[in-house]
Design a protein around this motif. Structure first.
Motif, mmCIF file in Angstrom:
data_model
loop_
_atom_site.group_PDB
_atom_site.id
_atom_site.type_symbol
_atom_site.label_atom_id
_atom_site.label_comp_id
_atom_site.label_asym_id
_atom_site.label_seq_id
_atom_site.Cartn_x
_atom_site.Cartn_y
_atom_site.Cartn_z
ATOM 1 N N GLN A 190 -5.130 67.022 -31.486
ATOM 2 C CA GLN A 190 -4.791 67.776 -32.814
ATOM 3 C C GLN A 190 -5.922 68.761 -33.161
ATOM 4 N N SER A 211 -4.984 71.785 -30.978
ATOM 5 C CA SER A 211 -4.100 72.544 -31.720
ATOM 6 C C SER A 211 -4.126 73.237 -32.974
ATOM 7 N N ASN A 212 -5.014 72.724 -33.934
ATOM 8 C CA ASN A 212 -5.358 73.300 -35.094
ATOM 9 C C ASN A 212 -6.179 74.810 -34.633
ATOM 10 N N ASN A 233 -3.999 77.458 -33.413
ATOM 11 C CA ASN A 233 -3.189 78.058 -34.258
ATOM 12 C C ASN A 233 -3.757 78.675 -35.083
ATOM 13 N N GLN A 234 -4.818 78.287 -35.682
ATOM 14 C CA GLN A 234 -5.891 79.039 -36.540
ATOM 15 C C GLN A 234 -6.193 80.313 -35.890
ATOM 16 N N GLY A 279 -4.120 82.079 -34.049
ATOM 17 C CA GLY A 279 -3.177 82.863 -33.877
ATOM 18 C C GLY A 279 -2.127 82.495 -32.725
ATOM 19 N N SER A 290 0.363 79.832 -31.937
ATOM 20 C CA SER A 290 0.867 78.782 -32.624
ATOM 21 C C SER A 290 1.874 77.963 -31.262
ATOM 22 N N LEU A 291 2.357 76.917 -31.846
ATOM 23 C CA LEU A 291 3.275 76.132 -30.814
ATOM 24 C C LEU A 291 4.339 77.311 -30.604
ATOM 25 N N SER A 292 4.978 77.955 -31.604
ATOM 26 C CA SER A 292 6.095 78.856 -31.679
ATOM 27 C C SER A 292 5.628 80.053 -30.745
ATOM 28 N N GLU A 293 4.450 80.378 -30.695
ATOM 29 C CA GLU A 293 3.833 81.596 -29.780
ATOM 30 C C GLU A 293 3.875 80.925 -28.180
ATOM 31 N N TRP A 333 -3.155 87.455 -25.029
ATOM 32 C CA TRP A 333 -3.914 86.275 -25.510
ATOM 33 C C TRP A 333 -5.428 86.367 -25.367
#
Length: 147
Positions: A33, A36-37, A40-41, A43, A45-48, A129
Motif C-alpha cells: 500500500q 502504491s500510495n 500515485n502521489q 503521478g 496511478s493505477l489507471s495510468e 515515466w
C-alpha cells in the motif's frame, strides 16, 4: 523520515495473528500500500498503469523483524528505492515500518520489475515515466545498474 512516509494507519483486529501481534503477511500488505500510495502521489496511478498495460511484479520479498506491533497501534511505513536498472526496469525498494513511538519494527526489501500485462513478459517502463521514477526517495546506498 517524514518525506519518505507513504502509509500511516492503525493496526486492525483482522491483521492480528494467534500470538496477538501483527501477522507476517500484513507487513507485506502495508508495504504494498505504501508503494502504491507513493507512485500515485508522484503521478503514476493505477489507471495510468492500466492505460499503458504495465504492472509491477515482485521476485523477492525479505522481511526482518525488530519489534512486535500490536493491535490498535498506529504505524508509519517509509519507501525508498535502493536499486534501479533503467534498461530493463528492475528495481529494489526498501521499506521501514515504525511503531507509533518511533521505534523501527521491521525492514522489508522487495526486488521486482515491470511486466507487460498483455504479453505477460518483462518490459521497460515508458520514457515518459522516467522523470516520475526519478522523484522516488533514494536510499543512502542507492545504486543505478546499467546492465
Amino acid at each position: 523520515m517524514e518525506n519518505k512516509v507513504f502509509y500511516e494507519g492503525q493496526v486492525l483486529w483482522s491483521q492480528i495473528d494467534a500470538n496477538v501481534h501483527l501477522r507476517h503477511s500484513a507487513y507485506a500488505d502495508f508495504c504494498a500500500q505504501a508503494r502504491s500510495n507513493m507512485l500515485n502521489q508522484l503521478g503514476l496511478s493505477l489507471s495510468e498503469f492500466s492505460k499503458m498495460k504495465i504492472g509491477p511484479i515482485l521476485f523477492r520479498e525479505e522481511l526482518n523483524y525488530h519489534r512486535e506491533i500490536s493491535l490498535d497501534e498506529y504505524i508509519k511505513v517509509t519507501v525508498e528505492i535502493s536499486k534501479f536498472n533503467r534498461k530493463n526496469s528492475r528495481f529494489s525498494f526498501r521499506h521501514e515500518i515504525f511503531k507509533q513511538n518511533g521505534v523501527r519494527a521491521a525492514v522489508v526489501v522487495v526486488d521486482g520489475a515491470w511486466m507487460n500485462l498483455v504479453e505477460r513478459k518483462l518490459t521497460a517502463v515508458p520514457d515518459a515515466w522516467l522523470p516520475v521514477l526519478d522523484k522516488i526517495p533514494r536510499s543512502e546506498d542507492y545504486v543505478e545498474i546499467d546492465e
